[in-house]
Motif scaffolding. Structure first.
Motif, PDB file in Angstrom:
ATOM      1  N   ARG A 259       0.833  -1.215   0.000  1.00 32.57           N
ATOM      2  CA  ARG A 259       0.000   0.000   0.000  1.00 32.57           C
ATOM      3  C   ARG A 259       0.863   1.258   0.000  1.00 32.57           C
ATOM      4  N   HIS A 260       1.967   1.223   0.740  1.00 35.16           N
ATOM      5  CA  HIS A 260       2.816   2.417   0.862  1.00 35.16           C
ATOM      6  C   HIS A 260       4.093   2.314   0.031  1.00 35.16           C
ATOM      7  N   ARG A 261       4.218   1.264  -0.758  1.00 37.87           N
ATOM      8  CA  ARG A 261       5.433   1.010  -1.544  1.00 37.87           C
ATOM      9  C   ARG A 261       6.676   0.966  -0.663  1.00 37.87           C
ATOM     10  N   ILE A 262       6.567   0.262   0.426  1.00 31.81           N
ATOM     11  CA  ILE A 262       7.708   0.096   1.330  1.00 31.81           C
ATOM     12  C   ILE A 262       8.179  -1.354   1.235  1.00 31.81           C
ATOM     13  N   PRO A 263       9.458  -1.567   0.925  1.00 30.85           N
ATOM     14  CA  PRO A 263       9.947  -2.947   0.829  1.00 30.85           C
ATOM     15  C   PRO A 263      10.005  -3.662   2.186  1.00 30.85           C
ATOM     16  N   ILE A 264       9.906  -4.975   2.117  1.00 29.60           N
ATOM     17  CA  ILE A 264       9.914  -5.818   3.315  1.00 29.60           C
ATOM     18  C   ILE A 264      11.177  -6.682   3.308  1.00 29.60           C
ATOM     19  N   ILE A 265      11.899  -6.654   4.421  1.00 29.24           N
ATOM     20  CA  ILE A 265      13.031  -7.567   4.614  1.00 29.24           C
ATOM     21  C   ILE A 265      12.629  -8.538   5.714  1.00 29.24           C
ATOM     22  N   GLU A 266      12.609  -9.817   5.412  1.00 31.96           N
ATOM     23  CA  GLU A 266      12.252 -10.787   6.449  1.00 31.96           C
ATOM     24  C   GLU A 266      13.493 -11.211   7.212  1.00 31.96           C
ATOM     25  N   ASP A 267      13.445 -11.088   8.516  1.00 35.84           N
ATOM     26  CA  ASP A 267      14.494 -11.671   9.344  1.00 35.84           C
ATOM     27  C   ASP A 267      14.041 -13.093   9.682  1.00 35.84           C
ATOM     28  N   ALA A 268      14.495 -14.027   8.838  1.00 33.57           N
ATOM     29  CA  ALA A 268      14.107 -15.429   8.988  1.00 33.57           C
ATOM     30  C   ALA A 268      15.247 -16.247   9.607  1.00 33.57           C
ATOM     31  N   ALA A 269      16.092 -15.568  10.395  1.00 30.62           N
ATOM     32  CA  ALA A 269      17.253 -16.241  10.994  1.00 30.62           C
ATOM     33  C   ALA A 269      16.848 -17.460  11.821  1.00 30.62           C
ATOM     34  N   GLN A 270      15.686 -17.391  12.454  1.00 29.63           N
ATOM     35  CA  GLN A 270      15.252 -18.503  13.311  1.00 29.63           C
ATOM     36  C   GLN A 270      14.224 -19.388  12.606  1.00 29.63           C
TER      37      GLN A 270
END
Ligand SMILES: *Cc1c(COP(=O)(O)O)cnc(C)c1O
Length: 388
Positions: free
Chosen positions: A157-168
């Motif tokens: 909606r806001h054109r903000i990228p997502i970085i997933e912290d999937a370390a766990q």
């Protein structure tokens, strides 16, 4: 509560040797292969691991790097996060989630959690979006995915990228889609305590965009292309070939490890319920949308009893840990950001109440029984001292 001498063998919080021992010969052979090849960096084992991880994450791209912390830093660099930019992330997480933001001069904007899952609350994310928000970092804490459908919708909606912290959370899923494949970039760690643990540091980034992937690779190698010509100011962050060779052996067992962790979690729940203990503390909540990979088994102990319970378990030789005792918004190094006690009440309460119990694939039923019996004794003593 005083006579808590160990009555059975100690139960470690984690014993990495039990997982590695059966694979020792195979691991030693794969290390020897690297030693003999002389290709200590950029060996074919690295590409092999990238392929396997991309398969697990169902992404087209995977880029190895030196650690999960570097993966987060590189991801933010690839998205051109600059000084003064705001990045929304949880405070109830490991430090690396936010330090990567700070390292770039950007501002971590800490938001509160859903108290049931301990993951980012999507409504809190939406409420904290500003014109300066340049990324959102949901963390899939303890092996369970955050509400990625809602968080990605806010990002879109806001054109903000997502970085997933999937370390766990390698191998975890949300609505059938793997952790790491929801956002623009997913970050993984191979730190020894993670579900896919190496014998040292290691990390990886996954994504579905070839341009992003090329940029991540460039940034991880000093922005250098070709040799000694630097397009960008990157960093040096590589996964050693030896580490990749070890992980290639272990990754073949990842699914089986996750199933064992899940069955231990199920058994803990049954044992606690069977002993009538589930009224004293909260068991981990599993969202129906998620495939949980149980990097941690966390109970929530109210009434100020978490620390006494932990001490009792320690005295009995039962390992436990508090992930995490000081939420990031209250860390000394983030003092200047202006948070204070009470800013994120759900996070702060979780920090006071959380207790992580032993869970790893090789945990035995007897050890689990010991953990449950230890907790039972604590509450028996607590209620009899209250009655007296
Ligand atoms: C372990 C971890 C990291 C960092 O990974 P390293 O490989 O140790 O650098 C980042 N975020 C979370 C949530 C972690 O648990």
């Amino acid at each position: 509560m005083s006579n808590s001498k160990p009555t059975s063998s100690p139960v470690p919080l984690l014993d990495v040797n039990r997982g590695n021992r059966p694979l020792r010969d195979q691991i030693m052979a794969s290390i020897a292969e690297v030693v003999d090849s002389g290709r200590f960096l950029h060996g074919p084992q690295v590409g092999e691991l990238e392929c396997t991880v991309a398969g697990i994450c169902e992404t087209s791209q995977a880029i190895a790097c030196a650690s999960g912390s570097d993966a987060l830093l590189l991801a933010l660099m690839a998205l051109d996060i600059q000084s003064g930019d705001e990045v929304i992330c949880p405070s109830f997480t490991f430090f690396a989630t936010a330090s990567a933001v700070s390292r770039l001069g950007a501002i971590p904007v800490f938001v509160d959690i859903d108290p049931k899952t301990y993951n980012l609350c999507p409504d809190e994310v939406a409420a904290n979006v500003t014109s300066r928000t340049k990324a959102i970092i949901p963390v899939h804490l303890f092996g369970q995915c955050a509400s990625m459908d809602k968080i990605c919708a806010i990002g879109a909606r806001h054109r903000i990228p997502i970085i997933e912290d999937a370390a766990q959370a390698i191998g975890a899923k949300y609505q059938d889609k793997p952790a790491g494949s929801w956002g623009d970039i997913g970050c993984l760690s191979f730190y020894p305590t993670k579900n896919l643990g190496g014998m040292g540091d290691g990390g990886m980034m996954v994504c579905n965009n070839q341009i992003t992937s090329a940029k991540l690779r460039l940034l991880a190698s000093h922005g250098m292309q070709p040799r000694y010509y630097h397009k960008l100011v990157g960093i040096n962050s590589r996964l050693d070939t030896i580490q990749a060779a070890i992980l290639n052996v272990k990754i073949a067992h990842l699914q089986k490890y996750a199933e064992k962790r899940a069955s231990h979690a199920q058994r803990y729940a049954e044992l606690f319920a069977g002993e009538g203990l589930s009224e004293y503390f909260e068991l981990p909540y599993q969202t129906p949308e998620a495939v949980h990979v149980w990097n941690q088994y966390s109970i929530r102990v109210p009434d100020g009893l978490r620390d006494p319970l932990r001490k009792h378990l320690t005295d009995m030789g039962i390992g436990s840990e508090v992930y995490y005792p000081v939420p990031l918004h209250l860390q000394e190094c983030f003092h200047d950001l202006g948070y204070f006690v009470g800013t994120l009440p759900k996070t702060e309460r979780a920090s006071r109440e959380i207790l992580n119990l032993p869970i790893y694939p090789e945990l035995t039923e007897q050890e689990q029984d010991t953990v449950v019996a230890g907790i039972k004794r604590f509450y028996a003593a607590a209620s009899s001292s209250k009655a007296a």
